[in-house]
Design a protein around this motif. Structure first.
Motif, PDB file in Angstrom:
ATOM      1  N   THR A  23       0.826  -1.219   0.000  1.00 50.95           N
ATOM      2  CA  THR A  23       0.000   0.000   0.000  1.00 50.95           C
ATOM      3  C   THR A  23       0.854   1.259   0.000  1.00 50.95           C
ATOM      4  N   THR A  24       2.178   1.105   0.039  1.00 50.29           N
ATOM      5  CA  THR A  24       3.133   2.216   0.173  1.00 50.29           C
ATOM      6  C   THR A  24       2.704   3.175   1.290  1.00 50.29           C
ATOM      7  N   THR A  25       2.181   2.609   2.365  1.00 49.16           N
ATOM      8  CA  THR A  25       1.713   3.383   3.514  1.00 49.16           C
ATOM      9  C   THR A  25       2.359   2.836   4.783  1.00 49.16           C
ATOM     10  N   VAL A  26       2.779   3.752   5.641  1.00 45.60           N
ATOM     11  CA  VAL A  26       3.391   3.384   6.926  1.00 45.60           C
ATOM     12  C   VAL A  26       2.551   3.982   8.049  1.00 45.60           C
ATOM     13  N   GLY A  27       2.245   3.175   9.044  1.00 45.56           N
ATOM     14  CA  GLY A  27       1.520   3.649  10.218  1.00 45.56           C
ATOM     15  C   GLY A  27       2.484   4.147  11.282  1.00 45.56           C
ATOM     16  N   VAL A  28       2.156   5.282  11.902  1.00 50.69           N
ATOM     17  CA  VAL A  28       2.994   5.852  12.958  1.00 50.69           C
ATOM     18  C   VAL A  28       2.127   6.084  14.191  1.00 50.69           C
ATOM     19  N   VAL A  29       2.509   5.467  15.309  1.00 53.73           N
ATOM     20  CA  VAL A  29       1.802   5.664  16.576  1.00 53.73           C
ATOM     21  C   VAL A  29       2.590   6.667  17.401  1.00 53.73           C
ATOM     22  N   ILE A  30       1.969   7.810  17.694  1.00 54.97           N
ATOM     23  CA  ILE A  30       2.624   8.886  18.428  1.00 54.97           C
ATOM     24  C   ILE A  30       1.936   9.047  19.780  1.00 54.97           C
ATOM     25  N   PRO A  31       2.702   9.151  20.886  1.00 55.10           N
ATOM     26  CA  PRO A  31       2.068   9.173  22.210  1.00 55.10           C
ATOM     27  C   PRO A  31       1.347  10.469  22.547  1.00 55.10           C
ATOM     28  N   ASP A  32       1.825  11.594  22.037  1.00 55.60           N
ATOM     29  CA  ASP A  32       1.215  12.876  22.396  1.00 55.60           C
ATOM     30  C   ASP A  32       1.541  13.888  21.311  1.00 55.60           C
ATOM     31  N   ILE A  33       0.600  14.125  20.432  1.00 52.17           N
ATOM     32  CA  ILE A  33       0.866  14.967  19.261  1.00 52.17           C
ATOM     33  C   ILE A  33       1.079  16.430  19.635  1.00 52.17           C
ATOM     34  N   SER A  34       0.645  16.823  20.856  1.00 47.52           N
ATOM     35  CA  SER A  34       0.824  18.211  21.292  1.00 47.52           C
ATOM     36  C   SER A  34       2.225  18.455  21.846  1.00 47.52           C
ATOM     37  N   ASN A  35       2.992  17.393  22.071  1.00 49.19           N
ATOM     38  CA  ASN A  35       4.337  17.524  22.608  1.00 49.19           C
ATOM     39  C   ASN A  35       5.315  17.786  21.464  1.00 49.19           C
ATOM     40  N   SER A  36       6.033  18.912  21.553  1.00 46.28           N
ATOM     41  CA  SER A  36       6.911  19.316  20.449  1.00 46.28           C
ATOM     42  C   SER A  36       8.027  18.312  20.185  1.00 46.28           C
TER      43      SER A  36
ATOM     44  N   ILE B 254      -2.618  -0.029  21.899  1.00 42.98           N
ATOM     45  CA  ILE B 254      -2.856  -1.376  21.364  1.00 42.98           C
ATOM     46  C   ILE B 254      -3.944  -1.330  20.298  1.00 42.98           C
ATOM     47  N   ARG B 255      -5.008  -0.579  20.569  1.00 42.80           N
ATOM     48  CA  ARG B 255      -6.104  -0.481  19.604  1.00 42.80           C
ATOM     49  C   ARG B 255      -5.634   0.156  18.296  1.00 42.80           C
ATOM     50  N   VAL B 256      -4.831   1.212  18.416  1.00 43.46           N
ATOM     51  CA  VAL B 256      -4.333   1.909  17.218  1.00 43.46           C
ATOM     52  C   VAL B 256      -3.391   1.005  16.420  1.00 43.46           C
ATOM     53  N   ILE B 257      -2.526   0.266  17.121  1.00 46.71           N
ATOM     54  CA  ILE B 257      -1.619  -0.667  16.434  1.00 46.71           C
ATOM     55  C   ILE B 257      -2.425  -1.668  15.611  1.00 46.71           C
ATOM     56  N   ASN B 258      -3.421  -2.255  16.233  1.00 48.18           N
ATOM     57  CA  ASN B 258      -4.246  -3.253  15.531  1.00 48.18           C
ATOM     58  C   ASN B 258      -5.020  -2.642  14.376  1.00 48.18           C
ATOM     59  N   THR B 259      -5.517  -1.424  14.562  1.00 43.06           N
ATOM     60  CA  THR B 259      -6.252  -0.743  13.494  1.00 43.06           C
ATOM     61  C   THR B 259      -5.353  -0.492  12.290  1.00 43.06           C
ATOM     62  N   LEU B 260      -4.133  -0.025  12.536  1.00 38.56           N
ATOM     63  CA  LEU B 260      -3.195   0.245  11.443  1.00 38.56           C
ATOM     64  C   LEU B 260      -2.822  -1.043  10.710  1.00 38.56           C
ATOM     65  N   LEU B 261      -2.613  -2.106  11.457  1.00 43.45           N
ATOM     66  CA  LEU B 261      -2.288  -3.386  10.821  1.00 43.45           C
ATOM     67  C   LEU B 261      -3.451  -3.894   9.985  1.00 43.45           C
ATOM     68  N   GLU B 262      -4.680  -3.657  10.458  1.00 43.36           N
ATOM     69  CA  GLU B 262      -5.869  -4.050   9.689  1.00 43.36           C
ATOM     70  C   GLU B 262      -5.986  -3.257   8.396  1.00 43.36           C
ATOM     71  N   LYS B 263      -5.441  -2.049   8.392  1.00 40.54           N
ATOM     72  CA  LYS B 263      -5.484  -1.204   7.189  1.00 40.54           C
ATOM     73  C   LYS B 263      -4.388  -1.575   6.196  1.00 40.54           C
ATOM     74  N   GLN B 264      -3.691  -2.669   6.469  1.00 45.44           N
ATOM     75  CA  GLN B 264      -2.691  -3.218   5.546  1.00 45.44           C
ATOM     76  C   GLN B 264      -1.527  -2.262   5.283  1.00 45.44           C
ATOM     77  N   VAL B 265      -1.064  -1.565   6.344  1.00 38.05           N
ATOM     78  CA  VAL B 265       0.134  -0.746   6.168  1.00 38.05           C
ATOM     79  C   VAL B 265       1.313  -1.656   5.857  1.00 38.05           C
ATOM     80  N   ASP B 266       2.309  -1.114   5.175  1.00 38.07           N
ATOM     81  CA  ASP B 266       3.491  -1.898   4.811  1.00 38.07           C
ATOM     82  C   ASP B 266       4.486  -2.005   5.955  1.00 38.07           C
ATOM     83  N   GLY B 267       4.367  -1.109   6.945  1.00 39.12           N
ATOM     84  CA  GLY B 267       5.262  -1.115   8.099  1.00 39.12           C
ATOM     85  C   GLY B 267       4.689  -0.229   9.183  1.00 39.12           C
ATOM     86  N   LEU B 268       5.257  -0.356  10.388  1.00 40.89           N
ATOM     87  CA  LEU B 268       4.723   0.373  11.529  1.00 40.89           C
ATOM     88  C   LEU B 268       5.863   0.959  12.355  1.00 40.89           C
ATOM     89  N   LEU B 269       5.713   2.237  12.730  1.00 40.66           N
ATOM     90  CA  LEU B 269       6.636   2.887  13.647  1.00 40.66           C
ATOM     91  C   LEU B 269       5.890   3.171  14.939  1.00 40.66           C
TER      92      LEU B 269
END
Length: 340
Positions: free
Chosen positions: A62-75, A108-123
């Motif tokens: 899918t040429t898509t990578v999933g990225v799980v970020i803990p706090d998007i407001s943190n610079s 955990i929920r976000v990781i599983n959701t991204l994997l279900e979306k068939q990302v090519d890799g996960l950070l």
């Protein structure tokens, strides 16, 4: 109603086969320049957009990578994300960025959701890597890289700094400047990097100098500015105040500086302050904050590059770089003074 333009419509408009249109869309070199031009003109006239999902199903990418970020407001994490995106663009990957609010269940929920979306890799960025995380990673059929964190047994590829050594260097600088009564605003000790490892660095620096670890000098914060404000109030209420404060993050250190100033004290003349991170605000606060710089952009960029190697099965190179430790640097500014 808007009518969806298909690859069949483009082929008919350009007077070529659907296979030819597919080759053009996928940058296959085996197409004559004149034919390629004709197809692109048809695509522009019709407003055709290739179906990424369909292409992913056909190519199993899918040429898509999933990225799980803990706090998007943190610079800190936004700088890591910039490094990820720049390298992703260079290698023609798209990013799906998901904020997890530093909550394990959501991670955990976000990781599983991204994997279900068939990302090519996960950070997976920041935070503690628990057994639940590792279990979710084990079910993945695509590569995973930990970014600005590690798992306890180094079973997952990772890119980070040596957090313990960074804290050790920060506290050692205070000791070299004559400080003996050094307090710490720690993160949660369940966090292996920003919390436990940085506390261990503080502890080892104090022990190396023959200084006691005083219980009243160590307090837990939540990494944010507000907890730096509150914890410093506790230090000021002590009959034997510390002469220096080491904060596990810049945000907490800035909170400490402001509490000290609000109580009529001068930084660093009365109490010195040092921390780890080197966020942009560290050079904006007055006095400017002395801190240990994490190369956050580089952590993101190197993590994404390692992931591309794993996704493209460059296993020989990738296996040599499974646990990457990047260097940190002490940034000397104005918040630390010598204590005679």
């Amino acid at each position: 109603m808007t009518v969806t333009v298909t690859i069949y419509d483009v082929a008919r408009e350009a007077g070529v086969s659907m296979a030819t249109v597919s080759r053009v869309v996928n940058n296959n070199p085996n197409v004559k320049p004149q034919t390629r031009k004709k197809v692109f003109e048809a695509i522009e006239r019709l407003g055709y957009r290739p179906n990424a999902v369909a292409r992913g199903l056909a190519s199993k990418k899918t040429t898509t990578v999933g990225v799980v970020i803990p706090d998007i407001s943190n610079s800190i994490f936004s700088e890591v994300a910039r490094g990820i995106e720049d390298i992703a663009n260079m290698y023609h990957y798209n990013i799906i960025l998901c904020n997890a609010d530093k909550k394990k269940e959501k991670e955990i929920r976000v990781i599983n959701t991204l994997l279900e979306k068939q990302v090519d890799g996960l950070l997976f960025m920041g935070g503690a890597v628990t057994e639940e995380h590792l279990q979710a990673f084990k079910t993945s059929s695509v590569p995973i890289v930990l970014c600005a964190t590690t798992d306890e047994n180094n079973t997952v590829a990772s890119v980070d700094i040596d957090h313990e050594k960074a804290a050790f260097d920060a506290v050692s600088l205070l000791i070299q400047n004559g400080h003996r009564q050094i307090a710490m605003i720690s993160g949660t000790l369940q966090d292996p990097a920003n919390g436990f490892a940085r506390y261990q660095g503080y502890k080892k620096a104090m022990e190396a100098a023959g200084l006691p670890i005083r219980e009243e000098y160590v307090r837990i914060g939540n990494y944010r500015y507000e907890s730096g404000l509150e914890v410093t109030k506790h230090f000021l209420e002590l009959s034997d105040r510390p002469t220096a404060i080491f904060a596990a993050t810049d945000e907490m250190a800035i909170g400490a500086i402001h509490t000290l100033q609000d109580n009529g004290l001068k930084v660093p003349d009365d109490i010195s302050v040092i921390s780890v991170d080197n966020i942009r605000m560290a050079s904006m606060v007055r006095p400017q904050l002395t801190t240990v710089a994490m190369p956050m952009y580089d952590i993101g960029a190197v993590s994404m590059r390692l992931l591309t190697k794993l996704m493209n099965k460059e296993t020989k190179e990738a296996s040599e770089l499974m646990q990457v430790v990047l260097p940190h640097e002490v940034i000397h500014r104005q918040s630390v003074a010598h204590r005679s």
